[in-house]
Motif scaffolding. Sequence first.
Motif, mmCIF file in Angstrom:
data_model
loop_
_atom_site.group_PDB
_atom_site.id
_atom_site.type_symbol
_atom_site.label_atom_id
_atom_site.label_comp_id
_atom_site.label_asym_id
_atom_site.label_seq_id
_atom_site.Cartn_x
_atom_site.Cartn_y
_atom_site.Cartn_z
ATOM 1 N N TYR A 6 0.815 -1.206 0.000
ATOM 2 C CA TYR A 6 0.000 0.000 0.000
ATOM 3 C C TYR A 6 0.855 1.264 0.000
ATOM 4 C CZ TYR A 6 -3.337 -3.163 2.536
ATOM 5 O OH TYR A 6 -4.153 -4.180 2.952
ATOM 6 N N LEU A 7 0.274 2.327 -0.537
ATOM 7 C CA LEU A 7 0.695 3.677 -0.168
ATOM 8 C C LEU A 7 -0.352 4.176 0.822
ATOM 9 C CD1 LEU A 7 2.559 6.172 -0.573
ATOM 10 C CD2 LEU A 7 1.061 6.843 -2.487
ATOM 11 N N LEU A 8 0.090 4.670 1.983
ATOM 12 C CA LEU A 8 -0.851 5.068 3.042
ATOM 13 C C LEU A 8 -1.237 6.540 2.901
ATOM 14 C CD1 LEU A 8 0.721 3.245 6.129
ATOM 15 C CD2 LEU A 8 -1.007 2.417 4.508
ATOM 16 N N PHE A 9 -2.515 6.765 2.672
ATOM 17 C CA PHE A 9 -3.038 8.119 2.505
ATOM 18 C C PHE A 9 -3.385 8.701 3.873
ATOM 19 C CE2 PHE A 9 -6.790 10.893 2.002
ATOM 20 C CZ PHE A 9 -6.333 11.801 1.061
ATOM 21 N N LEU A 10 -2.649 9.731 4.290
ATOM 22 C CA LEU A 10 -2.924 10.372 5.577
ATOM 23 C C LEU A 10 -3.724 11.666 5.401
ATOM 24 C CD1 LEU A 10 0.462 9.917 7.455
ATOM 25 C CD2 LEU A 10 -1.408 8.297 7.098
ATOM 26 N N GLY A 11 -3.852 12.117 4.152
ATOM 27 C CA GLY A 11 -4.666 13.297 3.854
ATOM 28 C C GLY A 11 -4.259 14.495 4.674
ATOM 29 N N ASP A 12 -5.267 15.158 5.209
ATOM 30 C CA ASP A 12 -5.037 16.332 6.049
ATOM 31 C C ASP A 12 -5.366 15.990 7.506
ATOM 32 O OD1 ASP A 12 -7.688 15.923 5.560
ATOM 33 O OD2 ASP A 12 -8.083 17.918 4.742
ATOM 34 N N ALA A 13 -4.960 14.796 7.940
ATOM 35 C CA ALA A 13 -5.220 14.347 9.312
ATOM 36 C C ALA A 13 -4.811 15.432 10.300
ATOM 37 C CB ALA A 13 -4.435 13.060 9.606
ATOM 38 N N PRO A 14 -5.712 15.814 11.213
ATOM 39 C CA PRO A 14 -5.368 16.888 12.152
ATOM 40 C C PRO A 14 -4.264 16.470 13.127
ATOM 41 C CG PRO A 14 -7.516 15.934 12.684
ATOM 42 C CD PRO A 14 -7.101 15.356 11.374
ATOM 43 N N ASP A 15 -4.213 15.197 13.473
ATOM 44 C CA ASP A 15 -3.212 14.742 14.439
ATOM 45 C C ASP A 15 -2.933 13.253 14.237
ATOM 46 O OD1 ASP A 15 -5.399 13.385 15.558
ATOM 47 O OD2 ASP A 15 -5.852 15.094 16.851
ATOM 48 N N GLN A 16 -2.018 12.745 15.058
ATOM 49 C CA GLN A 16 -1.578 11.360 14.926
ATOM 50 C C GLN A 16 -2.732 10.377 15.176
ATOM 51 O OE1 GLN A 16 1.487 11.319 13.948
ATOM 52 N NE2 GLN A 16 2.033 9.158 14.005
ATOM 53 N N LEU A 17 -3.595 10.711 16.142
ATOM 54 C CA LEU A 17 -4.684 9.812 16.519
ATOM 55 C C LEU A 17 -5.641 9.563 15.351
ATOM 56 C CD1 LEU A 17 -5.524 8.325 19.130
ATOM 57 C CD2 LEU A 17 -7.166 10.162 19.542
ATOM 58 N N ALA A 18 -5.833 10.598 14.520
ATOM 59 C CA ALA A 18 -6.752 10.465 13.384
ATOM 60 C C ALA A 18 -6.230 9.469 12.352
ATOM 61 C CB ALA A 18 -6.985 11.831 12.737
ATOM 62 N N ASP A 27 2.473 -0.579 12.231
ATOM 63 C CA ASP A 27 2.925 -1.358 13.387
ATOM 64 C C ASP A 27 2.969 -2.861 13.073
ATOM 65 O OD1 ASP A 27 3.167 0.858 14.972
ATOM 66 O OD2 ASP A 27 1.257 0.578 16.038
ATOM 67 N N TRP A 28 1.930 -3.361 12.372
ATOM 68 C CA TRP A 28 1.742 -4.811 12.292
ATOM 69 C C TRP A 28 2.088 -5.425 10.957
ATOM 70 C CZ3 TRP A 28 1.641 -6.795 16.827
ATOM 71 C CH2 TRP A 28 1.094 -6.079 17.897
ATOM 72 N N ARG A 29 2.064 -4.624 9.896
ATOM 73 C CA ARG A 29 2.437 -5.138 8.574
ATOM 74 C C ARG A 29 3.273 -4.095 7.854
ATOM 75 N NH1 ARG A 29 0.761 -8.953 10.638
ATOM 76 N NH2 ARG A 29 -0.666 -10.599 9.894
ATOM 77 N N PRO A 30 4.443 -3.755 8.447
ATOM 78 C CA PRO A 30 5.262 -2.701 7.819
ATOM 79 C C PRO A 30 5.620 -3.051 6.372
ATOM 80 C CG PRO A 30 6.480 -3.864 9.556
ATOM 81 C CD PRO A 30 5.053 -4.274 9.672
ATOM 82 N N GLU A 31 5.701 -4.344 6.080
ATOM 83 C CA GLU A 31 6.028 -4.747 4.706
ATOM 84 C C GLU A 31 4.915 -4.388 3.723
ATOM 85 O OE1 GLU A 31 5.286 -6.697 7.226
ATOM 86 O OE2 GLU A 31 4.144 -8.483 6.610
ATOM 87 N N ASN A 32 3.719 -4.081 4.248
ATOM 88 C CA ASN A 32 2.600 -3.682 3.381
ATOM 89 C C ASN A 32 2.615 -2.197 3.042
ATOM 90 O OD1 ASN A 32 1.606 -6.247 3.288
ATOM 91 N ND2 ASN A 32 -0.231 -5.871 4.519
ATOM 92 N N ALA A 33 3.489 -1.414 3.662
ATOM 93 C CA ALA A 33 3.457 0.043 3.487
ATOM 94 C C ALA A 33 4.749 0.536 2.839
ATOM 95 C CB ALA A 33 3.250 0.731 4.836
ATOM 96 N N VAL A 34 4.649 0.958 1.555
ATOM 97 C CA VAL A 34 5.862 1.461 0.897
ATOM 98 C C VAL A 34 6.154 2.900 1.309
ATOM 99 C CG1 VAL A 34 5.489 -0.067 -1.086
ATOM 100 C CG2 VAL A 34 4.740 2.329 -1.217
ATOM 101 N N SER A 47 6.504 8.399 10.206
ATOM 102 C CA SER A 47 7.935 8.184 9.987
ATOM 103 C C SER A 47 8.190 7.187 8.868
ATOM 104 C CB SER A 47 8.637 7.706 11.275
ATOM 105 O OG SER A 47 8.357 8.578 12.333
ATOM 106 N N LEU A 48 7.294 7.217 7.889
ATOM 107 C CA LEU A 48 7.547 6.491 6.639
ATOM 108 C C LEU A 48 8.005 7.514 5.609
ATOM 109 C CD1 LEU A 48 4.316 4.280 6.498
ATOM 110 C CD2 LEU A 48 6.659 3.441 6.843
ATOM 111 N N THR A 49 8.572 7.043 4.508
ATOM 112 C CA THR A 49 8.988 7.951 3.445
ATOM 113 C C THR A 49 7.777 8.666 2.864
ATOM 114 O OG1 THR A 49 10.664 6.309 2.886
ATOM 115 C CG2 THR A 49 10.296 8.103 1.294
ATOM 116 N N ASP A 50 7.836 10.001 2.791
ATOM 117 C CA ASP A 50 6.790 10.749 2.110
ATOM 118 C C ASP A 50 6.926 10.521 0.613
ATOM 119 O OD1 ASP A 50 5.134 12.362 3.984
ATOM 120 O OD2 ASP A 50 7.113 13.065 4.653
ATOM 121 N N MET A 51 5.811 10.154 -0.020
ATOM 122 C CA MET A 51 5.848 9.871 -1.455
ATOM 123 C C MET A 51 4.712 10.577 -2.172
ATOM 124 S SD MET A 51 6.658 5.802 -1.726
ATOM 125 C CE MET A 51 8.209 5.119 -1.102
ATOM 126 N N THR A 52 4.991 10.957 -3.434
ATOM 127 C CA THR A 52 3.910 11.351 -4.328
ATOM 128 C C THR A 52 3.244 10.072 -4.832
ATOM 129 O OG1 THR A 52 5.328 11.234 -6.262
ATOM 130 C CG2 THR A 52 5.244 13.365 -5.113
#
Lengths: 333, 333
Positions: A6-18, A27-34, A47-52
């Motif tokens: 996956y690429l993880l879409f964080l959008g305009d999340a106001p904070d970490q909890l969102a 946390d559980w499948r880091p291999e699933n997140a590029v 703390s993953l690489t920011d990607m377009t």
Amino acid sequence: MIPTPYLLFLGDAPDQLAAKVAQGIKDWRPENAVGQFRMEGCGADLSLTDMTLEEGKAAGAKTLVIGVANRGGVISEAWKEVLREAIRMGYDIASGLHNLLRDENDLVAEAKRAGTQLHDVRVPSVAYPIANGIKRSGKRMLAVGTDCSVGKMYTGLAVDAEMRKRGMKSTFAPTGQTGILVTGRGVPLDAVIADFMAGAVEWLTPDNDDDHWDLIEGQGSLFHVSYSGVTMALIHGGQPDALVLSHEPTRAHMRGLPGYTLPTLEALRDTALPLARIANPKCQVTGVSINTQHLGEDEAISLCEKVEKEMGLPTVDPFRHGAGRLVDALDAI
Amino acid sequence: MIPTPYLLFLGDAPDQLAAKVAQGIKDWRPENAVGQFRMEGCGADLSLTDMTLEEGKAAGAKTLVIGVANRGGVISEAWKEVLREAIRMGYDIASGLHNLLRDENDLVAEAKRAGTQLHDVRVPSVAYPIANGIKRSGKRMLAVGTDCSVGKMYTGLAVDAEMRKRGMKSTFAPTGQTGILVTGRGVPLDAVIADFMAGAVEWLTPDNDDDHWDLIEGQGSLFHVSYSGVTMALIHGGQPDALVLSHEPTRAHMRGLPGYTLPTLEALRDTALPLARIANPKCQVTGVSINTQHLGEDEAISLCEKVEKEMGLPTVDPFRHGAGRLVDALDAI
């Protein structure tokens, strides 16, 4: 099945909890997140690489996963610009939002043109069978809670992680949207039609090798009157060989039910085990999982020791202290 | 709500058994049935007045109720000719068939033109809430079974009939399609989304007078692994003050589950009562209902006497011997 990675879409999340869905995946499948995709003003960072979107594609991402809660119950136009662009580039989109991707006509149209899939993990995509109750091969663990949201998913994921580390055969079997997004498969049990709940759990955890463990994500609680039917279907459809009792020690009352106090761990054991033995007479209670996130380190350890003595069962916070002793007990049955 | 009274459509039912929904209506709500409509070759007869659609209308019928199972899983063209004509005459149509009226385009079009309703009682028509567990006023009885299809609906209907006869306040609360067609209202619980099951039961049995009884139709069994989740939701959503244990004594195994034997009535009591007390600490087991349809008269009576002695509870076949003693016990709490 949601195509990974996956690429993880964080959008305009106001904070970490969102961004807790994305956090769960990391946390559980880091291999699933590029990597992570953040919009302007995003207050979360995994703390993953920011990607377009292009960089995510180049890194092999197949699905853009919405790893963040939306505000105000609408999928904003700002989000949708990104989602439409991702679809045009060949991404599948996966979402656990209440608002469904399939209800957004522009996304549906783009996906049709591009030949990609929209995965709304809150709604079942399978016609599940009615449970047949036939004993299946392989072993199964189910976490049952004194209440909702006491750490049952994390218990299953932590046991799965420890089993994999030891080279044991195991599969985490998600029954809620976060777990489904973490692993890319599962059953959104709370959205299944009543008659097919237990059958959906059977479908999710089919025959397997004798030494394989399905770690079934629990839902609700036998003591939570809003959702106890879902828990019951997990106990009977899951045919667990092992129950792990899950508890959060600082609750004043059952979640969302001010008039209801939490049961004791003894009451949970004495209620759940006879019910589980209807479907699997060999079922045992093998451990206790305490969610100590609201306790200090000393307090957490002394509570686990106290419960361990009272219950005569290995008692840990698997997230804080590891699931090793829970796995020892499972491996012994 | 399905408008009453009904004209009962028996179609081309091959035999009496195929018309058991219509039979249930005639047995339990004769005031809801102005007559029967039979097609050529119909092998069922409810001993009601045979009526044409016109005669039914003249007698005040508002809904044509399909009181018969269809053959081969299709609504035949021969049936549909009658149904279309009925719609044109202003009838609502009600059906508990697996094949939905709403999936028949010609019926939908006629109903739209005529401004009448198609009632598919197998599918929920209400957005049920999530259960809140708040104690409701009024009293509630729930029949819980050692197995599926052991007479829970008939127990509830018989208790309701006896209470009405005595001038007590009571309402039968149906949770399956036959019961819904009998009374014209209810919740098709097996078709409700998991998260809303208990809430649907709360919705069905709201606050009422302190001396009013809701007689809630049971479903499934805590010991039937395919459907136990539905039963659990009834126990917690229903908040019963009284449980009646229901049993069919000639079953070799749980219905549809050859590997599962039936529990004893003692096991049913000891499992159901503590679970019911989570939602209603005052809940009691007040009686036993035995379905003796496969037993001779002497055998039926001696079995009830034996169970009564063993369980220390009034034990009857309410269909065969009346529900008087069950009502006595309910009236005493």
